[in-house]
Design a protein around this motif. Structure first.
Motif, PDB file in Angstrom:
ATOM      1  N   ILE A  21     -23.666   6.651  30.138  1.00 40.87           N
ATOM      2  CA  ILE A  21     -23.453   5.444  30.280  1.00 40.87           C
ATOM      3  C   ILE A  21     -22.299   4.884  31.243  1.00 40.87           C
ATOM      4  O   ILE A  21     -22.330   4.051  31.853  1.00 40.87           O
ATOM      5  N   ARG A 162     -17.145   2.442  27.837  1.00 40.23           N
ATOM      6  CA  ARG A 162     -18.281   2.227  26.838  1.00 40.23           C
ATOM      7  C   ARG A 162     -17.928   0.870  25.896  1.00 40.23           C
ATOM      8  O   ARG A 162     -18.764   0.290  25.129  1.00 40.23           O
ATOM      9  N   VAL A 168     -23.255  -0.618  27.226  1.00 43.57           N
ATOM     10  CA  VAL A 168     -23.936  -0.097  26.321  1.00 43.57           C
ATOM     11  C   VAL A 168     -25.121  -1.169  25.789  1.00 43.57           C
ATOM     12  O   VAL A 168     -24.787  -2.274  25.592  1.00 43.57           O
ATOM     13  N   ASN A 169     -26.249  -0.692  25.828  1.00 43.03           N
ATOM     14  CA  ASN A 169     -27.429  -1.639  25.355  1.00 43.03           C
ATOM     15  C   ASN A 169     -27.249  -1.772  23.735  1.00 43.03           C
ATOM     16  O   ASN A 169     -26.690  -1.304  23.129  1.00 43.03           O
ATOM     17  N   ASP A 171     -29.270  -1.153  21.489  1.00 45.74           N
ATOM     18  CA  ASP A 171     -29.607  -0.011  20.641  1.00 45.74           C
ATOM     19  C   ASP A 171     -28.489   1.032  20.503  1.00 45.74           C
ATOM     20  O   ASP A 171     -28.664   1.798  19.630  1.00 45.74           O
ATOM     21  N   GLU A 172     -27.566   0.806  21.420  1.00 47.61           N
ATOM     22  CA  GLU A 172     -26.557   1.913  21.199  1.00 47.61           C
ATOM     23  C   GLU A 172     -25.281   1.208  20.779  1.00 47.61           C
ATOM     24  O   GLU A 172     -24.389   1.704  21.066  1.00 47.61           O
ATOM     25  N   SER A 173     -25.266   0.007  20.199  1.00 48.08           N
ATOM     26  CA  SER A 173     -24.274  -0.728  19.953  1.00 48.08           C
ATOM     27  C   SER A 173     -22.935  -0.303  19.360  1.00 48.08           C
ATOM     28  O   SER A 173     -22.925   0.659  18.532  1.00 48.08           O
ATOM     29  N   ASP A 177     -20.270   2.015  16.018  1.00 47.26           N
ATOM     30  CA  ASP A 177     -19.634   3.480  16.265  1.00 47.26           C
ATOM     31  C   ASP A 177     -19.171   3.858  14.836  1.00 47.26           C
ATOM     32  O   ASP A 177     -18.377   2.925  14.143  1.00 47.26           O
TER      33      ASP A 177
END
Ligand code: 9WO
Length: 264
Positions: A21, A162, A168-169, A171-173, A177
Motif C-alpha cells: 500500500i 495508509r 487504501v481502496n 474494500d480495504e477501508s 480497522d
C-alpha cells in the motif's frame, strides 16, 4: 505529505517504498520519501558517525554533528529554512524506547501534517544534545528494544500513509480497522466453509446482515474485554459504546480467551 528520514541504512526503506500500500500511495503521489545519510555529512577520512560514551560503559553513541548536518540538509530541502511563503517546518520525530507510546489517535494527527522528519538512531543511543535541540517529539512503538530506529520509523510511516486520503481502496477501508472504533477486531473467515473439520460460524453463512453485524460487534467486545480490558473503559469514556454494547458487557464478565500471552 513529505517525509524525510535520517538514517545510516537508507536502503532499508525500500521495504515501504517498493512494496504494498505504501509503494502504491507513493506512485499515486500521496506522499514522498527522501533519505539522508549522516555518513554523507562527515568530514573525517573514516566517515565516523559514532564514538565512545562519556562516562564509560558498553556500546557506542551517535555523534551529534553528522546527525545535525543531515537534519539541516533535510529541513532545507523541505523548505523550512528558505523562508518562502507556505513552507512550515517539518515536525521532527525521534524513534526511541524512551518516547511517548504511539496511539491510533496520534497517527491520525500526524497524518494531517504537511511534512515530517524522522530520525532513526543506531548503536546504544544518540547524543542527548541532538535530541534537546533538534527533535520535537520522541515516539515509542512498543515496550521493546530493536537494533535501530529504522524498523520503528517504517512502522510509523506505514501507519500514517495508509490514513492518507486515497491510499487504501474502499474494500480495504481504514474506517473499519482495528482501533478505528477503539476496540480490537473481530475474527474473520474465508473459503473453504470447513477447514480441518472446523466450520465457519453459521451466522456468517446466514445472509442476515443485522445479525452478522451484531455477532461481529459482540466478538470484538469479547476479545477486547479478555485481552485489553482498559480499551473497553476508554471506548466507554469516548462515547463509542451503545446500549446494545453495554447490555452485552453487563451480561458477560471478563474471561480468558487464550493466546493473549504477554499482553497484560
Ligand atoms: C543498544 C545498546 C547496546 C549496548 C548496551 C545497551 C544498549 N541499548 C541500546 C539501545 O537501546 N539502542 C537503541 C537502538 C538506540 C536508539 C535507536 N534504537 C532503537 C530504537 N531500538 N529500539 C528502538 C525503538 C524505537 C521505537 N519504539 C520501540 C523501539
Amino acid at each position: 505529505m513529505r517525509i524525510d528520514v535520517v538514517s545510516i541504512f537508507p536502503a532499508m526503506f525500500a521495504a515501504i517504498s517498493e512494496h504494498g500500500i505504501t509503494a502504491r500511495a507513493l506512485e499515486r503521489g500521496l506522499w514522498s520519501l527522501e533519505c539522508w545519510n549522516p555518513r554523507d555529512f562527515t568530514h573525517d577520512a573514516y566517515r565516523r558517525v559514532d564514538d565512545r560514551p562519556y562516562g564509560g560503559g558498553p556500546g557506542m553513541v551517535m555523534l551529534a554533528e553528522p546527525l545535525a548536518a543531515a537534519i539541516a540538509a533535510a529541513s532545507q530541502a523541505a523548505g523550512d529554512a528558505g523562508g518562502h511563503a507556505g513552507a512550515s517546518p517539518s515536525h521532527r520525530i525521534y524513534l526511541s524506547p524512551q518516547g511517548r507510546p504511539l496511539t491510533h489517535d496520534r497517527v491520525v494527527e500526524l497524518a494531517a501534517m504537511p511534512s515530517l522528519l524522522l530520525v532513526a538512531g543506531r548503536y546504544e543511543a544518540i547524543d542527548q544534545r541532538l535530541i534537546d535541540t533538534r527533535i520535537d517529539e520522541e515516539i515509542c512503538i512498543g515496550d521493546f528494544v530493536v537494533s535501530g530506529g529504522e524498523l520503528p520509523a517504517m512502522m510509523l510511516i506505514d501507519a500514517i500513509v495508509r490514513m492518507l486520503p486515497g491510499a487504501v481502496n474502499d474494500d480495504e477501508s481504514v474506517l473499519r480497522d482495528s482501533f478505528a472504533d477503539g476496540l480490537l477486531d473481530c475474527p474473520h473467515y474465508t473459503r473453504p466453509e470447513v477447514f480441518e473439520s472446523m466450520p465457519v460460524p453459521a451466522v456468517l453463512m446466514s445472509g442476515h446482515h443485522a445479525r452478522i453485524a451484531r455477532w461481529r460487534r459482540e466478538r470484538a467486545l469479547e476479545l477486547t474485554l479478555a485481552r485489553r480490558p482498559e480499551l473497553i473503559e476508554r471506548a466507554r469514556t469516548a462515547g463509542r459504546l451503545d446500549r446494545d454494547d453495554e447490555r452485552w458487557l453487563a451480561a458477560h464478565p471478563a474471561r480468558d480467551l487464550g493466546k493473549g500471552e504477554g499482553t497484560g
